[in-house]
Motif scaffolding. Structure first.
Motif, PDB file in Angstrom:
ATOM      1  N   SER A  34      56.477  20.725   1.810  1.00  0.00           N
ATOM      2  CA  SER A  34      56.073  20.678   3.228  1.00  0.00           C
ATOM      3  C   SER A  34      56.530  21.929   3.974  1.00  0.00           C
ATOM      4  N   ALA A  35      55.668  22.407   4.881  1.00  0.00           N
ATOM      5  CA  ALA A  35      56.058  23.497   5.777  1.00  0.00           C
ATOM      6  C   ALA A  35      56.807  22.915   6.968  1.00  0.00           C
ATOM      7  N   VAL A 417      43.965  27.227  22.592  1.00  0.00           N
ATOM      8  CA  VAL A 417      44.541  25.871  22.603  1.00  0.00           C
ATOM      9  C   VAL A 417      43.491  24.806  22.297  1.00  0.00           C
ATOM     10  N   HIS A 418      42.266  25.006  22.745  1.00  0.00           N
ATOM     11  CA  HIS A 418      41.225  24.004  22.465  1.00  0.00           C
ATOM     12  C   HIS A 418      40.854  23.992  20.982  1.00  0.00           C
ATOM     13  N   ARG A 419      40.883  25.143  20.358  1.00  0.00           N
ATOM     14  CA  ARG A 419      40.612  25.205  18.921  1.00  0.00           C
ATOM     15  C   ARG A 419      41.674  24.410  18.146  1.00  0.00           C
ATOM     16  N   ASP A 507      45.818  26.908  11.842  1.00  0.00           N
ATOM     17  CA  ASP A 507      45.484  26.154  10.633  1.00  0.00           C
ATOM     18  C   ASP A 507      46.475  25.049  10.273  1.00  0.00           C
ATOM     19  N   VAL A 508      47.509  24.826  11.111  1.00  0.00           N
ATOM     20  CA  VAL A 508      48.469  23.769  10.761  1.00  0.00           C
ATOM     21  C   VAL A 508      48.255  22.490  11.570  1.00  0.00           C
ATOM     22  N   GLY A 513      47.919  16.204  12.268  1.00  0.00           N
ATOM     23  CA  GLY A 513      47.103  14.990  12.344  1.00  0.00           C
ATOM     24  C   GLY A 513      47.191  14.169  11.070  1.00  0.00           C
ATOM     25  N   ARG A 514      47.112  14.847   9.936  1.00  0.00           N
ATOM     26  CA  ARG A 514      47.200  14.128   8.658  1.00  0.00           C
ATOM     27  C   ARG A 514      48.594  13.539   8.440  1.00  0.00           C
TER      28      ARG A 514
END
Length: 536
Positions: A34-35, A417-419, A507-508, A513-514
């Motif tokens: 895990s990061a 931020v929306h991305r 990308d994190v 969410g997961r």
């Protein structure tokens, strides 16, 4: 985590619990694949480069101006002189046109001179002498040219349309943090809020507003004005009606919300404005740090200026939390001065004594100037004021935004931020209706709401009976190396989490969410196991 241990954390601020979560998450990231993902604090991971380039180049020019006045071989310079300084800066910038920041400064100075009618040498001298930092702040509340520029910036950033009449007096302070401390202190010192008085807080809200009211320094009673998720984080009519009670002296709120990330709608702003017509004595404090992340943002400062103390910080929008740049705004025509003037004679005499060393007529000292004095315990008022290099940075940040007619910088910040918000939503497996009032700087994950749809009502009821709400944040840290703040500490739902969408790589966020979904599956498995055990 053990229930007894978790209960020990119940009294702590989410920002203190965060330190324990970070320890767990770092340990996990070292021993697993895990990061370490710390989305617990709102420090953005971008900065505004153009005004900073201008700042550091201006500093180089300022040193040459000092050496022009006096250059001692021991490394001693003089104080920059005003006469002809604008022309010298123009010539120096032309000579150094290839340097980063030269183009910005060459445009910013004439822009400010034309927009505000400044005298060129006076304005440039304020910038140059201030960036050197060779004088105390004078005026102590805010530099003259800086105040004019920041005032215009705040009209865009906070007030919206229609532009309020009149003007605001501004006090440059060390970020929103200092603004909060100074305002609380001065409201008490000037008998506008006394121990035992009742105020209202618009919740969910930034935790320190909850915590400060209960300090023995203030000892305020608190009524919550709740903005529920079911109402898209807008105050309901029933909640706003509480403010009609004359016992409530003030209403403090954060807009857009922290942790909700949602701004007040025009309808809600209008309802509060109408309420103030019925309660003209109601004091308002609005903390609008994230307003620049919402298109066409409108603050209570713009809608109800006479009743409102405005707080703004440059920290998040310009990526400058380390600069500590904030502003307190109070309208020149305000209820605070009027309420002080109407205090009982014994209290006015006490205030005369408090501020008597500042002026022969202490009753004429405006509330905004009392905040300045109180910020330095009155006795040190003569050395009050935000450091001058900080005020120059504030000037340059403001000018860079004002010169950006296409609002390219604002659009880029919003896109970032929306991305990230979209990535987290996808990681959670959610379908969300877009909300134009969502600033996307923070997101509030209502885990209970999500879990009812994804692991079932029975599993959620099992959770609420058998698992402590803080277990969610601790399990994310311990099992996945993810740090989020517990929503309950913001007076949000206990089974909720605040996630910063500003401080990690794009990308994190789907991983976050997961991670939440994985914890939910673990809870569901525990619930299923408990049902199996009962059948046996």
């Amino acid at each position: 985590m053990d229930l007894v241990k978790l209960r020990k954390f119940e009294t702590l601020s989410p920002f203190e619990i965060k330190d324990e979560l970070i320890k767990l998450a770092k340990k996990t990231s070292k021993t697993t694949q895990s990061a370490f993902l710390n989305a617990g604090r709102g420090n953005p991971n971008w900065i505004a480069t153009t005004p900073r380039q201008g700042f550091f180049l201006l500093g180089q020019f300022a040193v040459t101006e000092s050496q022009r006045v006096m250059e001692h071989p021991a490394g001693i310079g003089g104080m920059p002189q005003a006469q002809g300084i604008a022309g010298r800066l123009e010539a120096w910038l032309a000579k150094h046109a290839d340097m980063p920041g030269a183009s910005f400064l060459s445009s910013a100075v004439p822009f400010a001179v034309k927009t505000f009618g400044f005298e060129r040498d006076a304005f440039v001298h304020e910038l140059v002498d201030s960036i050197i930092g060779d004088n105390y702040p004078v005026p102590d509340r805010m530099l003259v040219h800086n105040e004019r520029i920041v005032h215009e910036y705040l009209m865009w950033a906070m007030c919206g349309d229609p532009r309020p009449a009149g003007k605001f007096d501004l006090y440059a302070v060390e970020g929103g943090t200092a603004a909060m401390c100074y305002i609380f202190k001065s409201l008490k010192a000037n008998r506008l809020l006394k121990p035992g008085d009742t105020i209202a807080l618009g919740t969910p809200i930034f935790t320190p507003y909850i915590e400060m009211t209960h300090l023995e320094d203030y000892a305020l009673n608190v009524v919550t004005i709740h903005a529920p998720q079911e109402n898209r984080f807008q105050f309901t009519d029933a909640e706003l009606k509480k403010l009609e009670h004359p016992q409530i002296k003030a209403f403090f709120l954060v807009n857009p919300g922290n942790p909700t990330g949602v701004a007040l709608s025009k309808e809600t702003i209008g309802k509060i404005a109408n309420l103030v017509k019925r309660r003209p004595d109601l004091m308002l404090l609005t903390d609008d740090v994230y307003g620049t992340f919402v298109p066409e943002f409108r603050s209570l400062l713009g809608e109800v200026p006479q009743n409102t103390i405005g707080v703004y910080s440059y920290s998040k929008y310009f990526g400058c939390t380390g600069w500590r740049l904030g502003v307190i705004a109070v309208h020149e025509d305000n209820i605070f001065d009027k309420m002080i003037a109407k205090l009982p004679d014994t209290e006015l005499k006490a205030l005369d004594k408090r501020y008597g060393a500042l002026t022969l007529e202490p009753r004429k000292v405006k509330f905004i100037d009392r905040i300045v004095a109180d910020s330095r315990d009155v006795a040190l008022n003569h050395t009050a004021g935000l450091s001058l290099p900080q005020q120059v940075m504030m000037t340059l940040f403001s000018l860079s935004e004002m010169m950006d007619g296409a609002k390219r910088y604002q659009q880029a910040c919003m896109e970032i931020v929306h991305r990230r918000a979209l990535a987290m939503i996808e990681g959670l497996g959610l379908q969300v209706t877009p909300n134009p009032l969502f600033d996307a700087y923070y997101g509030l994950i209502d885990f209970e709401f999500w879990a009812r749809k994804n692991i079932g009502e029975d599993a959620v009821e099992y959770l609420k009976k058998n698992v402590h709400p803080l277990d969610l944040a601790f399990r994310l840290a311990e099992d996945h190396g993810i740090v989020l703040l517990n929503g309950g500490g913001f007076d949000a739902p206990d089974w909720s989490l605040r996630v910063s969408l500003a401080n990690l790589a794009d990308d994190v966020y789907d991983d976050i969410g997961r991670g939440v979904r994985s914890v939910a599956r673990g809870y569901r498995d525990a619930f299923e196991a408990s049902r199996g055990a009962k059948k046996e």
